[in-house]
Scaffold this motif. Sequence first.
Motif, short mmCIF file in Angstrom:
data_model
loop_
_atom_site.label_atom_id
_atom_site.label_comp_id
_atom_site.label_asym_id
_atom_site.label_seq_id
_atom_site.Cartn_x
_atom_site.Cartn_y
_atom_site.Cartn_z
N MET A 1 5.89 -24.94 23.84
CA MET A 1 5.83 -26.93 24.28
C MET A 1 6.13 -27.41 25.71
O MET A 1 5.03 -28.22 25.94
CB MET A 1 6.76 -27.62 23.48
CG MET A 1 6.36 -27.99 22.01
SD MET A 1 8.15 -28.71 20.77
CE MET A 1 9.11 -26.97 20.95
N GLU A 2 7.06 -26.23 26.59
CA GLU A 2 6.61 -27.04 28.00
C GLU A 2 5.83 -26.83 28.37
O GLU A 2 4.61 -27.31 29.88
CB GLU A 2 8.26 -26.25 28.65
CG GLU A 2 9.28 -26.16 28.53
CD GLU A 2 10.87 -25.98 28.50
OE1 GLU A 2 10.09 -24.99 29.73
OE2 GLU A 2 11.78 -26.37 28.55
N GLY A 3 4.84 -25.37 28.82
CA GLY A 3 3.35 -25.84 28.75
C GLY A 3 2.24 -26.77 28.34
O GLY A 3 1.58 -26.57 28.95
N LEU A 4 2.09 -26.82 26.94
CA LEU A 4 1.17 -27.93 26.43
C LEU A 4 1.92 -29.28 26.80
O LEU A 4 1.22 -29.90 26.44
CB LEU A 4 1.44 -27.85 25.15
CG LEU A 4 1.24 -25.85 24.79
CD1 LEU A 4 0.69 -26.03 23.31
CD2 LEU A 4 -0.31 -26.11 25.07
N ALA A 5 3.01 -29.68 27.35
CA ALA A 5 3.98 -30.90 28.04
C ALA A 5 3.07 -31.38 28.41
O ALA A 5 2.79 -32.88 28.41
CB ALA A 5 5.43 -31.33 27.10
N GLY A 6 2.20 -30.89 29.77
CA GLY A 6 1.80 -31.60 30.45
C GLY A 6 0.59 -32.27 29.42
O GLY A 6 -0.08 -33.39 30.59
N ALA A 7 -0.27 -31.68 28.72
CA ALA A 7 -1.44 -32.37 28.20
C ALA A 7 -1.26 -33.46 27.07
O ALA A 7 -1.19 -33.37 25.93
CB ALA A 7 -2.55 -31.48 27.67
#
Length: 737
Positions: free
Chosen positions: A420-426
Amino acid sequence: MVAGVRIGVLWPLCMMLLMALLWRPRKKALLLAAVAYTAGVWQLQWAISQQLPSNLEGQTLRFEAQVVALPQTVHEYRFGRWRWRQTLLLEVWGNNLWPGRHRLRVNYYAPPAPLHAGERGQIALKLRSGRGQYNLAGPDLARRDLAQGIHARGSVQQWRGVSQGDGFLRWREQLANTLAASLQGSPVGASVVPALIVGDRSRLTTQQWQVFQSTGAAHLLAISGLHIALVAGLAGWLGRWCLMPFCQYIAPALRRYTLQQLAWCPALLAAVGYSAMAGFSLPTLRAVTMLAVVAISSCLRQPLSLWRSLAVALGVVLLVFPLSALSESLWLSFGAVAAIGWLAMGQGSRRLIVLLPVMMSVLGAVLFEQWSLSAPLANILLIPLYSFLVIPLALCGALTGSSVLLQGAATGIELSSWLMEGLAGAVIVPGVPLPGALAGACVIVALAVLMVPAVPFPRRLLPLFLVPWLAQRPAPLPHGEWELTVFDVGQGLALAVRTREHLLLYDTGSSWPGGSMAASIVVPWLNRWGQVPDRIVVSHGDNDHAGGLEAILPVMGDSPVVISGEPERVANSVPCHAGQNWRWDGVRFRVLWPRRGDGNAHGNDASCVLHVEGGSLSLLLPGDITRESEYPLLGHWPQSDLVVLAHHGSRSSTSAAFLRETSPEWAIASAGYRHHFGHPHAQVLERLRASGVTVLRTDESGMIVFRRGDADNVPLITKWRQNYARPWHQPAGWRFW
């Protein structure tokens, strides 16, 4: 019944009765519809009548009370010091001014000793209605409290314990503490596992909660239909292949039933048990009700189609919990089941895993006003991970006390946190509007038709379903005109000035640990219209004006333009000073204060004062300046048709000399409802009344939209609580219209 609960007026009932008289072949159906509608209206009005009477708001009332849910305990930094705060759900009784039993959501600040679930005592409370803020976008607290059966909110003034918490509630709290203690080596696991097992989310940090929200995975933390169905399915599978054959062996009378029918017994028992561990919350009760409908039809050998099963389950849920028609989670859960059934008719299971999150992300955007590019991908990865690994291991570990199983669940949670931390930017797509109710329905229909080849509809016409969504833009303004939107953000200020092609935000409202007014109100409003601010003016650094800036900056892209009267207190900003000016679409913006190099301007008096002039109307935005900053500008104040009152209408501002020079016709006060500061002050209101100024207030009117009208240049003023009032925003009472 849904229409009666959501509309709450009687004229549709008269229409149904008239149609029953004129259309005799459908007389019985129309009379039944009239009865159901009347029942919905009656339930709504009865629930509203249980709310806190307005004459008791702000008073200190004494009750007998019991803590009926797990307390949420947080350590927060407020008003210059660290303190403990408990959020409690109480059931209270024993007050003659407000008779009956009531459920309240209250805060207990700096308790001498923490309260526990099930604890009883004598309590003194200062209460207020769950009024909240009311805007075009953002939460409607009054509707949410009504759906959850909460009658008021407030704060604990005094607590005297009568008996300690015991029983099942106390056991749930002790289980949550035990689970957290056994996972001390995994901070994420220690926060999430108690939420998955007993619904205790008090250990989730602000950052953890924001990551779940930003990726559209927050529903995984709420024990609801997904969790109940998973546990029931696992128990039913074990019962069918392991338990029930043994029961048939020792009790031959059970052989008259099939294993599939008998398997519903352990499935329902497991669902009810898990619902009990979650405190019999409304989402879990709705899920159990849906399972019970399917189980009864299966055991009676009366098979129902998916749509009939959904209809029966929805009818039962509304009969038992009629006000759940006001809850977004009800429609999300039923919508998920309907989407699964619809997609399964034309697609295999592999494509269903990919297509369902897309459908649910659109539905979530409509219901919760959260638009996330990462939501479909996050759910594709996380739903199987939680369904087949995390939740089974956590449940088995909690029931058996096995630390190995709990550590396995924590490992899965840590993996999900990393994903989730990797996807939270989008998170959002700047300039792409959030679909409203109509636009979202059209998009969902288009997706359903596209994904099910059996539907006889020409695919080349599907882009027409996107028209309501792509056309979801505010009405264009003529060249040289502006429109002001003052958001209802409580005791704070956040407003937007829109021209034909540009948008300015002035101040961003307050923030608190875990959220802000900008994140819950301003950003959804921007997303609803697909707007991207061209510039932000933060008057000064106080939290009630600058607190929400961090939530808005991601919407503006890589090069946000932010100016402030206190750039040293407002990150990513440049100084605001007198003489700055720019033009947008024929509208002139001028900064009047503070003067460059004025070392005396600080705090409220350093506020960036902005004047907006276009067409036949002008606007003055003075921030929080006091009389000490008003007097140096005497002789230079421009005449303004509309003034947003400085410092929320404090008596330290808006002097008589200031009013004489600006001579406004209208003034807007952005202030909190029944706030202890008492803004706008009575002396200021009297001064404005004597000057013939019409005062508009966000605490009374909600969000306010002000623009020039097309006829006779008369301003069009939209007051959200008056123009878009719903039944739960008013006192109980039967209304024809």
